[in-house]
Design an enzyme around this catalytic site. Structure first.
Site, PDB file in Angstrom:
ATOM      1  CB  SER A  25     -71.475  29.480 -28.242  1.00 22.12           C
ATOM      2  OG  SER A  25     -71.542  30.280 -27.369  1.00 22.12           O
ATOM      3  CE  LYS A  61     -67.514  30.690 -26.473  1.00 29.25           C
ATOM      4  NZ  LYS A  61     -69.357  30.958 -27.036  1.00 29.25           N
ATOM      5  CB  SER A 107     -70.001  28.174 -24.373  1.00 31.66           C
ATOM      6  OG  SER A 107     -70.205  28.938 -25.016  1.00 31.66           O
TER       7      SER A 107
END
Length: 480
Positions: free
Chosen positions: A138, A141, A318
């Site tokens: 993640s 991102k 997230s």
């Protein structure tokens, strides 16, 4: 709240949220712009005077402004101003001595990469395998956020509309890909696109035209390709469609894992039909897929928050659904199809246009759920440094959206309490089976804003790996 935490949280807001840009971004609420409300309030305290006069001078004179305390930390200089005393304060040798044994922790798997950069000077303070492309989970991102902001700007809003159909008595709900769209009367995560408001405006327009019964169609054709993420059915993400309310969640949650709708577009249209009925407009039959005519003037529209707010919410929690929506918006802005294939072709190119080295990188999605994603620790710190550049204020939400250690989002329970990083560290976490990562910014004791990224592979214990990453980040915060 302990005094040290209060000071630390103010410090990170002051340095990471204010001193990075010469121009302040107006804010209406915590998710409504690229500058958090808390940071706006902190900015107000940086004037020569502030506060309120809670008494008089006893002589009937005009109230006097109360003096404000000086800033806790000095601003982050850049360019020539940063090459003097601050540059001399850098001790990369002691930082390396502190990080090397921590990076050797077996809990961090068999492959580790690290990068630490002073955002004010651009100086690399520490690196180890920083150019090796690895699966970021993640932390990708950060790249998604930077690409979307560069492509569309922080004030861009996504529209959901109701258009007239080709035949009388028919209307079409048209999805624009707004990931904040909600069917709830009170939005669970702040302001955003509202089906409730859209239904009210639509009913008003229909009744004004003498219509109280319609057939409802829905158009989600803005997106192309498969709606399922390559990982398949997964509680971490809904099918990716241009018309999804509440991220396809069946409950009151707005983040975290939960079983999602199999057909978010259809369910969103059904929810809209029910809202119309509540407002005196009968919807005949079941909502059906339709194609809105190009150039049609909408009967009503609802808007997402500015893109900056979506970026902040995505990073803090997230949020995979927002990430994939922003990746598709970036593809559309680049003239590519809004599909996983279009994302793959455009995200990397948009990042390269920022002047960062994207060598070896491969972005297969916006969320980091795809193991085919590859980025380097050096690319992540380069993007964070770009977001800290006073010349790139449009990228600031990349920093202001990062969770704060010990306080918010996915870092609420990490590096908390007495950790030297509590309140001073803002970072994006990353977790897949066998993959753990952490990338963000931290204010060191001298007031420097440092960008860091730690990537690992082949970990066997996620909890132990997270503790190892937190120790690395705390060492950076400690100014070793």
């Amino acid at each position: 709240m302990p005094l040290v935490k209060t000071w630390q949280l103010i410090a990170v807001s002051a340095v990471a949220g204010l001193a990075l840009s010469a121009a302040a971004v107006a804010a209406a609420g915590p998710w409504d712009s690229g500058q958090r409300k808390a940071e706006r309030d902190e900015a107000a305290s940086w004037g020569r005077t502030g506060g309120a006069d809670h008494g008089g001078d006893g002589a009937g004179g005009l109230p006097q402004a109360a003096p404000s305390a000086p800033g806790v930390l000095a601003g982050v200089p850049s360019g020539a101003a940063a090459t003097g005393s601050r540059a001399e304060a850098v001790d990369s040798g002691s930082l390396a001595a502190a990080l090397r044994p921590l990076l050797a922790d077996r809990a961090l798997g068999t492959v580790r990469a690290a990068s630490v950069v002073d955002t004010g000077t651009g100086q690399v303070l520490y690196e180890s395998g920083s150019r090796e492309a690895m699966t970021p989970a993640s932390t990708v991102k950060i790249a998604t956020a930077a690409a979307a902001l560069a492509a569309l700007g922080p004030e861009h809003r996504i529209r959901t509309t109701v258009n007239p159909g080709a035949a009388p008595g028919k209307i079409i709900l048209v999805g624009g890909g707004d990931p904040s769209l909600t069917a709830k009367k009170k939005a669970p995560a702040g302001s955003g696109g509202s089906l409730v408001a859209l239904a009210a405006d639509t009913a008003q327009a229909l009744k004004a035209a003498g219509t109280d019964s319609v057939a409802l169609g829905y158009d989600d054709s803005l997106y192309a390709g498969p709606v399922r993420h390559p990982i398949g059915v997964n509680d971490n993400i809904a099918p990716v469609t241009a018309l999804t309310a509440d991220e396809g969640r069946p409950d009151e949650s707005f983040s975290g894992t939960v079983k999602r709708s199999d057909d978010p577009s259809r369910d969103t249209a059904r929810a809209f039909a029910a809202l119309l009925a509540e407002r005196g407009v009968k919807v005949t039959g079941e909502p059906a897929m339709a194609k809105a005519a190009a150039g049609a003037v909408p009967l009503a529209a609802t808007l997402s928050p500015p893109l900056a707010g979506l970026v902040e919410r995505m990073l803090t929690y997230s949020d995979n659904d927002i990430a994939e929506a922003l990746a598709r918006q970036t593809a559309l802005a680049s003239g590519a199809p809004a599909s996983f294939e279009g994302v793959e072709k455009t995200l990397g190119a948009k990042l390269a246009s920022l002047g960062v080295d994207t060598s070896g990188s491969h972005l297969a999605d916006g969320s980091g759920l795809n193991r085919a994603d590859k980025v380097s620790a050096g690319l992540l710190t380069a993007l964070l440094a770009k977001a800290a550049d006073p010349q790139r204020p449009e990228l600031r939400p990349v920093l202001t959206g990062l969770p704060v250690a010990g306080f918010t989002g996915t870092l609420r329970t990490r590096n908390a309490g007495s950790s030297p990083a509590a309140g001073l560290l803002r970072a994006k976490t990353g977790t897949l089976s066998g993959v753990n990562s952490l990338a963000g910014t931290v204010v060191d004791p001298s007031g420097r804003l440092l960008a860091f990224a730690f990537l690992t592979a082949n970990t066997t214990d996620a909890g132990a790996a997270e503790k190892g990453l937190d120790k690395l980040a705390a060492a950076v915060a400690g100014g070793s």
